[in-house]
Design an enzyme around this catalytic site. Structure first.
Site, short mmCIF file in Angstrom:
data_model
loop_
_atom_site.label_atom_id
_atom_site.label_comp_id
_atom_site.label_asym_id
_atom_site.label_seq_id
_atom_site.Cartn_x
_atom_site.Cartn_y
_atom_site.Cartn_z
N TYR A 97 91.30 31.30 37.50
CA TYR A 97 90.04 30.62 37.81
C TYR A 97 89.53 29.87 36.58
O TYR A 97 89.53 28.67 36.54
CB TYR A 97 89.01 31.63 38.33
CG TYR A 97 87.73 30.95 38.80
CD1 TYR A 97 87.70 30.31 40.03
CD2 TYR A 97 86.58 30.95 38.01
CE1 TYR A 97 86.54 29.68 40.46
CE2 TYR A 97 85.42 30.32 38.44
CZ TYR A 97 85.40 29.69 39.66
OH TYR A 97 84.27 29.04 40.09
N ASP A 132 83.19 22.29 54.24
CA ASP A 132 82.97 22.68 52.84
C ASP A 132 81.94 21.73 52.24
O ASP A 132 82.24 20.58 51.92
CB ASP A 132 84.28 22.62 52.06
CG ASP A 132 84.14 23.22 50.66
OD1 ASP A 132 83.00 23.44 50.22
OD2 ASP A 132 85.17 23.47 50.03
N HIS A 180 83.71 26.62 52.33
CA HIS A 180 84.29 26.80 51.01
C HIS A 180 85.10 28.10 50.90
O HIS A 180 85.82 28.29 49.93
CB HIS A 180 83.17 26.79 49.96
CG HIS A 180 83.65 26.61 48.57
ND1 HIS A 180 84.34 25.49 48.15
CD2 HIS A 180 83.55 27.40 47.47
CE1 HIS A 180 84.63 25.60 46.87
NE2 HIS A 180 84.17 26.75 46.43
N SER A 236 88.56 26.39 44.28
CA SER A 236 87.33 25.80 43.76
C SER A 236 87.57 25.33 42.32
O SER A 236 88.41 24.46 42.09
CB SER A 236 86.20 26.82 43.84
OG SER A 236 84.95 26.20 43.66
#
Length: 710
Positions: free
Chosen positions: A485, A649, A684, A565
């Site tokens: 991430y 999203d 999302h 993301s």
């Protein structure tokens, strides 16, 4: 017999290391991709023109975009549905997910509200229980809120008198929600419905509550328009939303996010205002009323401060990173708020202080030790510190929410091989008793996990988890999925995934690299991957891949990378910088156009993390240097890529993925498939039905194993 034989053959295909002669997988080749129209669009940044021929795909409501989405989905489905091992993978994932799931009990007076899903229900149900050992009575069937199971509901705070509770209800996975209030005794809605809510709880006072919302968006811009003027309102039960009282609106800074909450003892009200995802202002007013003047406590948004509670003598407990990159807990006298007058309750340590709660009249502090949870309890003055024994040193725990007079609370624990368990914790004795345990059809003892340290490009040591079956051969042929991430001070911790068990059972190795940008090692770790230092994040992830190859867990022909993301940005940047290093890339709902991300919905809130291409030539240059969309190169052989996004999203709008997919298909040279999977009636990530989750996981793991197995 035929069905069983088919499953065994596919299982043998996946885990055929014991065969003398491994079967050869004949992979499908895509002869032709849909042709995406190009328009002569140029954008100018500080005198430099940037060619953007797929700008038209940003219009997510146009007929042209809808036709493009349909054509892409047809191609993607034809590929994914042709994978011979897909049905076996779906069957095993379904079997692993089809178990009862129980949420943490939420105490409301003498009642408890508990979420349950029997296994394959689209969304599950909320039940109310009178007493912790009482019988469950149906409170809210979320499945009944929509015919296709794509409406979700999450609990907000209960009222002070324990008679009402609010739910945030979202349709199709959107960040937009409506707050609906229910009477706990009758289990029926009261008629109080509040629209156009985002990023809000319900903070109760008297016969109503404070909440945050935006103005209603223009028609057609609900999922892509720029959200401005995040306002705080007070709603009185029994009235309509147009009668709500406006408490705070920042007309001079319409980009700010604003929330308000009242402390449990009603001694203070806090207004928290933030320009984005990093740092905030904190304002307060003594007492609890609907309107009144706020006094600033912290106004430097580069600092990270979070009010925890207010003591009975009026001092404010604050978690802060001021002079403490791993955070500490202090008390502040609002009458003498200067730093030299602070009283330190929990000093900073080498481990990150992640959260502090005051339930049961004690402090419960949660720390991160290289992404693993450590829990300590202590008196309100910080004395008598004791560690709470968790089932394993590798794992994650959370919960501990309670009021000061409560005698017990609940918390959960899980790890890579330890399915979620909820415990009841007694504040007086310090003992934990099991409340519920998820039971899955697999053998935890067949798997192992470990944490290693490896060096990044600049010599920085980075932690990484590696999970696999016991006794795997380090011969460079294991299908390996590397996840990351690396942003927004978000830690990626050990946790259980039912679908991941299927991957491990079939010889897969799963890894999490705790790269810079997160806060696993404190705020300095986060800042080491922000703005102009973002390349450190990508270097850390690339170094993780190189470590796994060097140590012969895998090779480039068997290595997949995954992130969602901000993690989608991570995958997009790494596959464009080092396309030869990976066999498979899985960028999910990614921020892939770094020059225009801030122009949609809540994207402007990420400017403190990334910078902004419109702000200065310096920021434009470093953003353009790694922006995945802008760094694709003509004639390059890219990894087998499955981009995933969703039509609802409204956090990272699907235009990012649309434009990246169009240019990737145009520039890619080679036999690796490059596809985009666009989910309908989804957002999302949160709110997907169980069926949608199973289908998506099946597609992802099928794609990975199909393209990484020999």
């Amino acid at each position: 017999m035929k069905k069983t034989f088919t499953f065994i053959c596919i299982a043998a295909l996946l885990a055929s290391c014991s065969e003398e002669k491994k079967p050869t997988i004949q992979r499908m080749k895509i002869e032709k991709y849909p042709i995406t129209a190009k328009q002569d669009s140029n954008l100018t940044f500080f005198g430099e023109n940037v060619y953007d021929p797929y700008l038209w795909l940003e219009n997510d409501t146009s007929e042209q975009t809808a036709a493009w989405v349909k054509e892409q989905n047809v191609l993607t489905r034809s590929y994914l549905d042709s994978i011979p091992l897909r049905n076996a993978i779906k069957s095993r994932i379904t079997e692993l997910i089809n178990v009862e799931k129980v949420g943490m009990p939420v105490r409301v007076g003498e009642r408890f509200i508990i979420y349950k899903n029997t296994g394959l229900e689209p969304q599950g149900k909320y039940f109310v229980r009178n007493g912790i050992d009482g019988a469950d009575e149906l409170f809210l069937d979320i499945n009944a809120l929509s015919p296709n199971g794509t409406t979700s509901a999450s609990l907000l705070s209960p009222s002070d008198d324990n008679k009402h509770i609010a739910f945030a209800i979202s349709e199709g996975g959107s960040d937009w929600s409506k707050i609906v209030v229910y009477n706990i005794e009758t289990k029926q809605p009261t008629g109080d419905v509040l629209e156009w809510v985002k990023f809000s709880d319900a903070s109760w006072l008297n016969d109503g509550f404070f909440y945050s919302r935006y103005p209603a968006p223009a028609k057609g811009e609900e999922l892509s328009g720029n959200n401005m003027y995040h306002m705080v309102y007070y709603h009185k039960l029994g009235t309509t939303q147009d009668q709500d009282i406006l408490v705070h609106r920042d007309n001079e800074r319409p980009y700010m996010y604003n929330s308000l909450y009242v402390t449990e003892n009603k001694k203070m009200t806090f207004l928290i205002s933030s320009p984005g995802t990093d740092g905030s202002e904190i304002w307060y007013r003594e007492g609890a009323d609907i309107k009144g003047k706020f006094t600033p406590l912290f106004t430097d948004v580069t600092q990270h401060n979070s009010p925890v509670d207010v003591t009975d003598d009026g001092r404010i407990l604050v978690m802060t990173d001021i002079d403490a990159p791993t955070y500490r807990l202090v008390t502040i006298d609002p009458k003498n708020p200067a730093k030299e007058n602070w009283k330190e309750i929990i000093p900073a340590t080498e481990n990150l202080l992640q959260s502090v709660s005051t339930g049961g009249g004690q402090l419960t502090a949660s720390y991160l030790d290289k992404a693993n949870t450590r829990i300590f309890t202590m008196a309100m003055d910080g004395s008598n510190k004791k560690e709470l024994a968790l089932p394993d040193k590798t794992g994650s725990a959370g919960g501990f929410g309670a009021k000061k007079n409560d005698t017990y609370c609940f918390y959960s624990f899980s790890s890579f091989t330890y399915p979620g368990v909820i415990y009841k914790y007694d504040f007086a004795t310090g003992k934990s008793t099991e409340f519920s345990r998820m039971s899955l059809p697999f053998k935890p003892e067949d798997f192992e996990s470990k944490q290693v340290m490896y060096k990044s490009k600049d010599g920085t040591e980075v932690p990484m988890f590696i999970v696999s079956k016991k006794g795997i051969k380090l011969d460079g042929t294991n299908p390996t999925l590397l996840y990351g991430y690396g942003g927004f001070s978000v830690p990626i911790q050990p946790g259980f995934s039912a679908s991941r068990i299927m991957f491990l059972e079939n010889g897969g190795v799963y890894c999490i690299a705790n790269i810079r940008g997160g806060n696993e090692l404190g705020e300095a770790w986060h800042q080491g991957g922000m703005k102009e230092k973002k390349q450190n994040v990508f270097d850390d992830f690339i170094a993780a891949a190189e470590y796994l190859i060097k140590e012969k867990y895998t090779s480039s022909e068997h290595l997949a990378i995954q992130g969602g993301s901000n993690g989608g940005l991570l995958v997009g940047a790494c596959m464009t910088q080092r396309p030869e290093l990976f066999k498979v890339a899985l960028p999910a709902v990614g921020v892939l156009d770094m020059l225009r991300y801030h122009k949609f919905t809540v994207g402007k809130g990420w400017i403190p993390e990334y910078g902004c291409a419109d702000s200065s030539a310096t920021e434009f240059n470093y953003l353009k240097a790694y922006s995945p969309y802008h760094n694709l190169k003509q004639g390059t052989s890219y990894p087998a890529t499955l981009i995933t996004t969703a039509d609802h999203d409204d956090r990272v709008v699907p235009a990012h993925s649309f434009k990246f997919a169009a240019r990737l298909q145009e520039y890619h040279k080679g036999e690796n498939p490059v596809l985009i999977r666009i989910e309908t009636s989804a957002g999302h990530g949160a709110g997907k039905s169980t069926q949608q989750i199973i289908e998506e996981l099946t597609d992802i793991y099928s794609f990975v194993l199909y393209n990484t197995k020999d």
